[in-house]
Design an enzyme around this catalytic site. Sequence first.
Site, mmCIF file in Angstrom:
data_model
loop_
_atom_site.group_PDB
_atom_site.id
_atom_site.type_symbol
_atom_site.label_atom_id
_atom_site.label_comp_id
_atom_site.label_asym_id
_atom_site.label_seq_id
_atom_site.Cartn_x
_atom_site.Cartn_y
_atom_site.Cartn_z
ATOM 1 C CB THR A 12 -0.919 0.001 1.243
ATOM 2 O OG1 THR A 12 -1.858 -1.043 1.082
ATOM 3 C CG2 THR A 12 -1.659 1.309 1.401
ATOM 4 C CG ASP A 86 -2.969 -7.122 3.440
ATOM 5 O OD1 ASP A 86 -3.203 -6.422 4.445
ATOM 6 O OD2 ASP A 86 -3.567 -6.977 2.359
HETATM 7 N N1 ASP Z 1 -2.904 -5.248 0.354
HETATM 8 C C1 ASP Z 1 -1.799 -4.430 0.793
HETATM 9 C C2 ASP Z 1 -0.532 -5.270 0.795
HETATM 10 O O1 ASP Z 1 -0.362 -6.067 1.669
HETATM 11 C C3 ASP Z 1 -2.066 -3.876 2.158
HETATM 12 C C4 ASP Z 1 -0.998 -2.981 2.720
HETATM 13 O O2 ASP Z 1 0.119 -2.891 2.268
HETATM 14 O O3 ASP Z 1 -1.300 -2.310 3.747
HETATM 15 O O4 ASP Z 1 0.258 -5.140 -0.096
#
Ligand code: ASP
Length: 339
Positions: A12, A86
């Site tokens: 993210t 994640d």
């Molecule tokens: N879906 C994202 C990931 O794990 C969530 C994040 O980075 O906060 O890459």
Amino acid sequence: MKKILMLATGGTIATLKTGEGKIPQLTSQELLRTVPEIREICQVETRQLFQLDSTNVHPDHWKQIARAVSEAYEAYDGFVVTHGTDTMAYTAAALSYMLPGSRKPIVLTGAQNSISERETDGRRNLLDAFLYASSACAWGVTIVFDGQVMLGTRAKKLRTKSYHAFSSIGYPELARIRDRKVYPVLPLPAGLGRPQPALELDPAVFVLKLIPGVRPDVLALLRPAYHALIVEGFGVGGVPYYATADFAREVGAWVEAGKVVIMTTQVIYEGSDMSVYQVGHQIKQAYGVIEAYDMTLEAVVTKTMHLLPRCPDLAAFREQFLTPVSHDILLPAGEEGPL
Ligand code: ASP
């Protein structure tokens, strides 16, 4: 000035919004440019290892990160890995076993909001990661997030949205970061050095989460495809004994087939103690399943993947599994080493 290598992998923190949802697109250089203060703290070089939502990160990517750190180890004083939140706890635990006992810090960080947004935790987390990686008290594989420095073997994502996303489970934080200062909580351990990279992993590990009424026949179906079974049981641990279904016998068939069976708990804090109830005591006595005590699931999974290719038999696996690495397990007195 310390020299730090930043390895960017997506997440993210590096996303931009698209019509199909957020996709990691910002490069390591672009991330770095959003926090100019970092260049006042240390000398930085960057590498873009891959650009993925961490949902798509798997054991081959852990090897890529471990190899990149290992190859650059002598040339830098520390490493900052930007990563999606994640599966960050899995990557951090895996790196703790693949690069054990590192004197130089290997710091993972990320964010709940993109660094390109006005409202973001990304800039603070990135700055904190470099502050910690440049400090004299830093060591080992850690996650730096929301002002906390957590061991890679102990960190867990507990919140999907808020900035206080991670906690250190069952072990204190190594340090805290406030107002751009690092406050060590625990002293530097003895015996650190240059880690011997251990890149081989066996990903044939299955995690079964028990639910009331779970049918044991699934275990027979899974057995041929996997080398290890991790059962996430209820409370302090045990398996159900329904009049209609013998769960213990199916678990026992894995052990009799020479496969590793580990019992852990789906309760996050305080770990298992299979000696307490008959439902746990029986299966441990009968089949010698291995108990994970207070390890995080992420540490149990990645330690198992790490040990499977290294242990010639179940006795060796048990002994290695119960040997602490980077404070991943606290054992009750008398339970150390092989049964
Ligand atoms: N879906 C994202 C990931 O794990 C969530 C994040 O980075 O906060 O890459």
